[in-house]
Design an enzyme around this catalytic site. Sequence first.
Site, PDB file in Angstrom:
ATOM      1  N   ASP A   9      -2.600   3.229  -1.498  1.00 47.00           N
ATOM      2  CA  ASP A   9      -1.252   3.126  -0.944  1.00 47.00           C
ATOM      3  C   ASP A   9      -0.992   4.366  -0.090  1.00 47.00           C
ATOM      4  O   ASP A   9      -0.755   5.451  -0.615  1.00 47.00           O
ATOM      5  CB  ASP A   9      -0.206   3.023  -2.065  1.00 47.00           C
ATOM      6  CG  ASP A   9      -0.261   1.661  -2.781  1.00 47.00           C
ATOM      7  OD1 ASP A   9      -1.320   0.989  -2.717  1.00 47.00           O
ATOM      8  OD2 ASP A   9       0.745   1.286  -3.411  1.00 47.00           O
TER       9      ASP A   9
ATOM     10  N   LYS B 248       4.062  -2.133   2.778  1.00 47.76           N
ATOM     11  CA  LYS B 248       4.844  -1.778   1.596  1.00 47.76           C
ATOM     12  C   LYS B 248       6.074  -1.022   2.033  1.00 47.76           C
ATOM     13  O   LYS B 248       6.027  -0.232   2.974  1.00 47.76           O
ATOM     14  CB  LYS B 248       3.952  -0.929   0.677  1.00 47.76           C
ATOM     15  CG  LYS B 248       4.620  -0.358  -0.560  1.00 47.76           C
ATOM     16  CD  LYS B 248       3.604   0.391  -1.437  1.00 47.76           C
ATOM     17  CE  LYS B 248       4.296   1.192  -2.526  1.00 47.76           C
ATOM     18  NZ  LYS B 248       3.353   2.005  -3.324  1.00 47.76           N
TER      19      LYS B 248
ATOM     20  N   LYS C 258       4.455  -5.702  -0.230  1.00 48.83           N
ATOM     21  CA  LYS C 258       4.808  -5.039  -1.481  1.00 48.83           C
ATOM     22  C   LYS C 258       6.129  -4.281  -1.348  1.00 48.83           C
ATOM     23  O   LYS C 258       6.159  -3.201  -0.767  1.00 48.83           O
ATOM     24  CB  LYS C 258       3.693  -4.059  -1.897  1.00 48.83           C
ATOM     25  CG  LYS C 258       4.012  -3.306  -3.199  1.00 48.83           C
ATOM     26  CD  LYS C 258       2.869  -2.403  -3.616  1.00 48.83           C
ATOM     27  CE  LYS C 258       3.262  -1.504  -4.793  1.00 48.83           C
ATOM     28  NZ  LYS C 258       2.192  -0.549  -5.153  1.00 48.83           N
TER      29      LYS C 258
END
Lengths: 324, 312, 512
Positions: A161, A224, A260
């Site tokens: 991430d 995300k 996400k």
Amino acid sequence: MAHGNTNGNGNGSGNGGTHGGPVAARGAHYPSFEAPSVDKVMVEERAASFTKRSIKKETKVKGLKLAISMMDLTTLEGKDSAGKVRQMSHKARFPSTDPTVPSCAAVCVYPKLVPVAKKALEGSTVKVASVSTAFPSGLSPLVVKLADVRQAVELGADEIDMVIDRGAMLSGQYNAVFDEIAATKEACGEAHLKVILETGELGSYDVVRKASQIAMLAGGDFIKTSTGKIIPAATLPVTLVMLEAIRDYYYATGKRIGMKPAGGIRTSKQALHYLVMVKETLGDAWLDNEMFRFGASTLLNDVLMQLEKERTGAYQGGDYFSKD
Amino acid sequence: MAAKNGGPKAEDSGKTAVADTESVRLTVRKAYKMYVGGAFIRSESGRTTQVAEAPGSASKENIPRASRKDGRDAVVAARAAWDGWSARTGYNRGQILYRLAEMLDARADELTKSLVRGGLDPKQAAVEVAATIDRVIAYSGWTDKYQSLFSSLNPVAGPHFNFTSPESMGVVAVVAPARPALLGLAGCILPIIASGNTVVVLASEADPRTSVTFSEALATSDLPGGVVNILTGPVGEVLPHLAKHMEIAALDLHGVDAAISKAAEEQGAGSVKRVRVRSLNEAEWFDAAATESPRWIERFVEMKTIWHPAGQ
Amino acid sequence: MSTKEAASTAPATTAAAKPDAKRPESKAIGMAFGDVWTYAPAPEARDHIKLQAKYDLFIGGKWKAPESKKYFDTISPSTEEKLAEIADASAKDVDLAVQAARTGYEKYWSKLRPLDRGKYLFRIARALQEKARELAIVETMDGGKPIKESRDVDVPLAAAHFFYYAGWADKLEHAFPGRNARALGVAGQVIPWNFPLLMAAWKLAPALAAGNTCVLKPAETTPLTALMLAQIIEEADLPPGVVNIVTGAGATGAALVGHPGVDKVAFTGSTDVGKKIQRALAGTQKKLTLELGGKAANIVFADAALDQAVEGIIGGIFFNQGHVCCAGSRLLVEEGIHEVLIRKLKDRMATIRLGDPLDKNTDIGAINSRMQLDKIRGLVAAGEAEGATRFSAPCVIPDRGYWFAPTLFTGVSQSHRIAREEIFGPVLSVLTFRTPEEAVEKANNTMYGLSAGIWTEKGAKSFWVAQRLRAGVIWANTFNKFDPSSPFGGYKESGFGREGGRQGLLAYLEVD
């Protein structure tokens, strides 16, 4: 619509050849970062409409179990320890004694704790995700950030991430943002890359939409919303903007990018709203943990409580659920 | 006008020409024409109505007798003029109407004389001309102000900017009152064109001549051709065709015979025309406070409401 | 339920993104909106709704059987079940109602302190809020519209209208300063079946605030919420005759608008009937306002915020099954985005849920009546016969009741019937344009002029277009928004007069 190094920004705020980092210039080989603008009022109205869906009974149970299977159970604190990560990993693997309740999708930790999680989750379906690239600010030199990524992958992370350079994004250095993501993708190797836009710092839906476009073009597997360190974190409308960007990318390329939302999703009700939104925006193909994740820490227990309430008919109390 | 330019004793008109051949030259008689699309025309039908040159005079003058087709042509001219006229700024329309007042003022004597020939006593006629000029001035001032009075910012309960403002309707067909022939004519045209509408007017049948002189002032102001179209002729013959005309947005009927106006209202329903039917008495036309009220403009505008989100 | 659209072939010039073997490459298939996770039925409970078997007329503050002794059935269009019997008011009943309204005007309403008039209206607004749930359910049962709309739009807006106009009752001299605003007397009001309670509120609230008394005739297919409103008015202790409700069909309406004791007629409904009323009123000097049909253009420029435009288009035509006079039924799309916009619309249409209007997840309910369904079918058949390409959302149509799947037509020309006639159903006609001038020309090329939509992110263009559209309500980057403070009404054959806002008071006042 290839724009060469004009960078595809019709409003002139884009600027080819402006490079924030030490990445070598790509010359004229940038794709178009052109993205449609977003109307704030309408997109928020649409996002609110998803909260009006009535999700009851078996739909609720199925939705909540789906939500668990999509969770990246997360701890990202300075005080994180091996013990904390081991406990959380266990919870991710066995959220409930009810065998119909699935495992979470992943745990999400700092790079140093990846081996702990990896070991704790051996033999399970639960993936290990690591934040990286000088999370959460991303304000380290690129070489440091890439080293951070390679290290996390070497330590066993299945998923990375990363954070984008928000300063570069806001100052119109889109090529630089693109280059960093592309370089990070390269550094990931086999690991999946989730690109954190940190939407709470981007200021407008228009910038979120453009950043989504850049992240997808640069090779992100997921986009995300947030680090969880900034308020606002994930919201329904900002997630909708990103889902719509994913849809346009799919229309144009046939490639499915994952989504996400992370941070601020604490209740079952909220989770179901997100699922409704995914269902009605991107459809069936995104309703699994290959394509959609929740980044959350406290959400899981609320979902478990709701599932128990649906099973027994009794409202639940906090102490009947483990807090790991 | 011909008399004024041609002889020293204009007020004598033509009737003394025979009595004193030494001091008065033979006057030039005028061919009266209707004003359509900025041009002066005869009726396409070739027909005229004869009116006495002055009260009691045996001499007759010929006034065009408008036909159905003249009405049709006037609507075409009015419709063509509407795009431009309605797109002008209120400021510009105001300047043009002020110019009209200047042109009328310059023709005050001629207009007065025309009203006298139409049956008024000179004092009465002068008062009417003065009132007409003042009315034009009043409406020249309204053209960029009524909007502020009718418009609104609407406080809707949501993240939207919402406002309502007036717009012109299009072509309005007007029947001017029989009396006052000049003030009534101007008084019904002005509030309608002030907002950007264009008009087709059936002038007073009692004194059609004065409407022609009024047209000549229109033609020499900067008013674009077609904004005001003035027909002379029988209301009962032309109005039904205007009332049925699908290009006309509204009807403004003053002092029209009840049966004719009822029929016009019925015909107007065919395209959902806005219809005003009024019969003011003569004194009411002179009531400036009432007839220069913005209500007269409001009656012939459409209110448009625009919504826009206020977001980012 | 996949739309099976071929994927767009727009090139993606990705410099860095490499094909990822693990990712599904799915160029050939479209989005699938199926049953991976479906919504269980979520019907709004109706067991606490107690409808009377029979409803009489509300005249002079009392419930009165019709002189004719005749009653007609009102049915649920989604189940075809009979809901109640409704009095069929004859000309005699209408006469009694007008007399009662006159008495109510002279004896009570015109004598009341204006603030007290307002206080009665506030009472009604409050009662509407308190009974919101019941009203919403009955509205949905009687008319077929989705409960989420009657709950979130119709009923709250109806209450808001009373609340808004209540506040005007004592402020008329400020609304039109120096113009001696005064009530007209008795208003005869005829309303349609698409927003039964809301239209009653639009009519009654400004009329009463301005000091008039009313005789209101609801539509014959949807009388129930107007009758519930009569009960609320009764409970609010309004003086007798101030509001009278007479139910019936066309003959009742004709008797009302033609009654010599009526000073003002307000009608919302079809352009055909509006013209008849205007004709019938010729020569009477009665004041008239008409809110009639529409064929609104919804103009989408290439620079629009496209995903939000899609929502506006969908809401613009499918809200209330398209039974909306201001529905955005003609979509004008700039040529360059036609393909992608149609793709987005079809995908979006695949998520629309048609079915039981009482289900809280229903987006499209039942068509209001058999007659209306036949009309929609007829025009859609004409569209197909004229060569336009039809796409209907893949909905499962229930066995009983009147239904029509959300439909769009591409390849439509201005000359097609489906581009000219008001369908008043969930049917969208899509046309294309190349320049703003062409868009405006096409948008205005209709006998109607009620509403229009503009979608562009360029402010100057938006205003330029808005100034040129001949319509009374322009929605820029939004659609189908309503508010009691915002005047609503048409140009051209969409009628005249405005409802809502300060301007809406003018319909019920004489001013100098």
